[in-house]
Design a protein around this motif. Sequence first.
Motif, PDB file in Angstrom:
ATOM      1  N   HIS A  11       0.827  -1.202   0.000  1.00 17.94           N
ATOM      2  CA  HIS A  11       0.000   0.000   0.000  1.00 17.94           C
ATOM      3  C   HIS A  11       0.868   1.261   0.000  1.00 17.94           C
ATOM      4  O   HIS A  11       0.578   2.222  -0.721  1.00 17.94           O
ATOM      5  CB  HIS A  11      -0.951  -0.012   1.200  1.00 17.94           C
ATOM      6  CG  HIS A  11      -2.059   0.964   1.084  1.00 17.94           C
ATOM      7  ND1 HIS A  11      -3.051   0.846   0.150  1.00 17.94           N
ATOM      8  CD2 HIS A  11      -2.322   2.095   1.768  1.00 17.94           C
ATOM      9  CE1 HIS A  11      -3.884   1.863   0.273  1.00 17.94           C
ATOM     10  NE2 HIS A  11      -3.454   2.630   1.256  1.00 17.94           N
ATOM     11  N   SER A  14       2.217   1.769  -3.417  1.00 17.50           N
ATOM     12  CA  SER A  14       1.202   2.211  -4.378  1.00 17.50           C
ATOM     13  C   SER A  14       0.923   3.711  -4.291  1.00 17.50           C
ATOM     14  O   SER A  14       0.418   4.300  -5.241  1.00 17.50           O
ATOM     15  CB  SER A  14      -0.100   1.426  -4.179  1.00 17.50           C
ATOM     16  OG  SER A  14      -0.775   1.848  -3.017  1.00 17.50           O
ATOM     17  N   LEU A  15       1.270   4.325  -3.178  1.00 16.21           N
ATOM     18  CA  LEU A  15       1.024   5.758  -2.995  1.00 16.21           C
ATOM     19  C   LEU A  15       2.152   6.644  -3.542  1.00 16.21           C
ATOM     20  O   LEU A  15       2.002   7.852  -3.626  1.00 16.21           O
ATOM     21  CB  LEU A  15       0.825   6.075  -1.517  1.00 16.21           C
ATOM     22  CG  LEU A  15      -0.423   5.496  -0.873  1.00 16.21           C
ATOM     23  CD1 LEU A  15      -0.400   5.732   0.627  1.00 16.21           C
ATOM     24  CD2 LEU A  15      -1.657   6.091  -1.492  1.00 16.21           C
ATOM     25  N   ASP A  18       1.297   9.123  -6.422  1.00 19.40           N
ATOM     26  CA  ASP A  18       0.440  10.227  -6.002  1.00 19.40           C
ATOM     27  C   ASP A  18       1.191  11.221  -5.124  1.00 19.40           C
ATOM     28  O   ASP A  18       0.946  12.427  -5.200  1.00 19.40           O
ATOM     29  CB  ASP A  18      -0.809   9.703  -5.284  1.00 19.40           C
ATOM     30  CG  ASP A  18      -1.803   9.102  -6.258  1.00 19.40           C
ATOM     31  OD1 ASP A  18      -1.887   9.579  -7.408  1.00 19.40           O
ATOM     32  OD2 ASP A  18      -2.502   8.142  -5.876  1.00 19.40           O
ATOM     33  N   ALA A  29      -5.847  16.627  -6.936  1.00 17.22           N
ATOM     34  CA  ALA A  29      -6.554  15.343  -6.914  1.00 17.22           C
ATOM     35  C   ALA A  29      -5.644  14.248  -6.345  1.00 17.22           C
ATOM     36  O   ALA A  29      -6.106  13.368  -5.616  1.00 17.22           O
ATOM     37  CB  ALA A  29      -7.034  14.963  -8.303  1.00 17.22           C
ATOM     38  N   ALA A  30      -4.367  14.325  -6.664  1.00 16.75           N
ATOM     39  CA  ALA A  30      -3.412  13.365  -6.118  1.00 16.75           C
ATOM     40  C   ALA A  30      -3.311  13.537  -4.607  1.00 16.75           C
ATOM     41  O   ALA A  30      -3.154  12.554  -3.877  1.00 16.75           O
ATOM     42  CB  ALA A  30      -2.040  13.539  -6.768  1.00 16.75           C
ATOM     43  N   THR A  32      -5.733  14.358  -2.626  1.00 13.67           N
ATOM     44  CA  THR A  32      -6.909  13.691  -2.075  1.00 13.67           C
ATOM     45  C   THR A  32      -6.667  12.187  -2.001  1.00 13.67           C
ATOM     46  O   THR A  32      -7.009  11.538  -1.009  1.00 13.67           O
ATOM     47  CB  THR A  32      -8.150  13.983  -2.949  1.00 13.67           C
ATOM     48  OG1 THR A  32      -8.357  15.393  -2.960  1.00 13.67           O
ATOM     49  CG2 THR A  32      -9.381  13.287  -2.414  1.00 13.67           C
ATOM     50  N   ARG A  33      -6.065  11.636  -3.056  1.00 15.37           N
ATOM     51  CA  ARG A  33      -5.766  10.198  -3.061  1.00 15.37           C
ATOM     52  C   ARG A  33      -4.735   9.851  -1.987  1.00 15.37           C
ATOM     53  O   ARG A  33      -4.834   8.806  -1.331  1.00 15.37           O
ATOM     54  CB  ARG A  33      -5.277   9.758  -4.432  1.00 15.37           C
ATOM     55  CG  ARG A  33      -6.368   9.792  -5.491  1.00 15.37           C
ATOM     56  CD  ARG A  33      -5.923   9.155  -6.790  1.00 15.37           C
ATOM     57  NE  ARG A  33      -4.819   9.849  -7.429  1.00 15.37           N
ATOM     58  CZ  ARG A  33      -4.932  10.839  -8.298  1.00 15.37           C
ATOM     59  NH1 ARG A  33      -6.135  11.287  -8.640  1.00 15.37           N
ATOM     60  NH2 ARG A  33      -3.859  11.385  -8.832  1.00 15.37           N
ATOM     61  N   ARG A  35      -4.322  11.459   0.885  1.00 16.47           N
ATOM     62  CA  ARG A  35      -5.015  11.511   2.177  1.00 16.47           C
ATOM     63  C   ARG A  35      -5.838  10.248   2.404  1.00 16.47           C
ATOM     64  O   ARG A  35      -5.835   9.680   3.505  1.00 16.47           O
ATOM     65  CB  ARG A  35      -5.903  12.748   2.243  1.00 16.47           C
ATOM     66  CG  ARG A  35      -5.112  14.026   2.382  1.00 16.47           C
ATOM     67  CD  ARG A  35      -5.972  15.285   2.439  1.00 16.47           C
ATOM     68  NE  ARG A  35      -7.030  15.175   3.404  1.00 16.47           N
ATOM     69  CZ  ARG A  35      -8.335  15.297   3.101  1.00 16.47           C
ATOM     70  NH1 ARG A  35      -8.732  15.515   1.874  1.00 16.47           N
ATOM     71  NH2 ARG A  35      -9.235  15.210   4.044  1.00 16.47           N
ATOM     72  N   LYS A  36      -6.542   9.800   1.383  1.00 10.77           N
ATOM     73  CA  LYS A  36      -7.346   8.583   1.501  1.00 10.77           C
ATOM     74  C   LYS A  36      -6.441   7.373   1.761  1.00 10.77           C
ATOM     75  O   LYS A  36      -6.723   6.542   2.624  1.00 10.77           O
ATOM     76  CB  LYS A  36      -8.159   8.358   0.236  1.00 10.77           C
ATOM     77  CG  LYS A  36      -9.018   7.121   0.292  1.00 10.77           C
ATOM     78  CD  LYS A  36      -9.796   6.897  -0.978  1.00 10.77           C
ATOM     79  CE  LYS A  36     -10.605   5.619  -0.838  1.00 10.77           C
ATOM     80  NZ  LYS A  36     -11.095   5.150  -2.113  1.00 10.77           N
ATOM     81  N   GLY A  37      -5.339   7.306   1.020  1.00 11.45           N
ATOM     82  CA  GLY A  37      -4.404   6.200   1.196  1.00 11.45           C
ATOM     83  C   GLY A  37      -3.778   6.184   2.573  1.00 11.45           C
ATOM     84  O   GLY A  37      -3.569   5.122   3.170  1.00 11.45           O
ATOM     85  N   GLU A  40      -6.172   4.728   5.022  1.00 12.70           N
ATOM     86  CA  GLU A  40      -6.177   3.266   4.918  1.00 12.70           C
ATOM     87  C   GLU A  40      -4.942   2.676   5.596  1.00 12.70           C
ATOM     88  O   GLU A  40      -5.025   1.636   6.256  1.00 12.70           O
ATOM     89  CB  GLU A  40      -6.249   2.850   3.454  1.00 12.70           C
ATOM     90  CG  GLU A  40      -7.578   3.182   2.805  1.00 12.70           C
ATOM     91  CD  GLU A  40      -7.566   3.047   1.300  1.00 12.70           C
ATOM     92  OE1 GLU A  40      -6.504   2.737   0.712  1.00 12.70           O
ATOM     93  OE2 GLU A  40      -8.630   3.261   0.691  1.00 12.70           O
TER      94      GLU A  40
END
Length: 59
Positions: A11, A14-15, A18, A29-30, A32-33, A35-37, A40
């Motif tokens: 994981h 994968s970030l 971004d 937008a990256a 936001t991704r 922050r979400k990652g 998780e």
Amino acid sequence: MANMFSKLQDHVASLEDDFSKFYDKGNKAAGTRVRKGMQELKQLAQDIRVDVQDKKNAD
């Protein structure tokens, strides 16, 4: 347990794109991704902490 740690490592890897897009190129937008990652990742880390604590207390 090793599976959980491997999932955490995958994981993080994968970030990487971004992170680069957000910090180097300013792509919102990256961000936001990212922050979400990270949220998780926080949950994965918490799951590992709970598992370690349970195993430690079982002995």
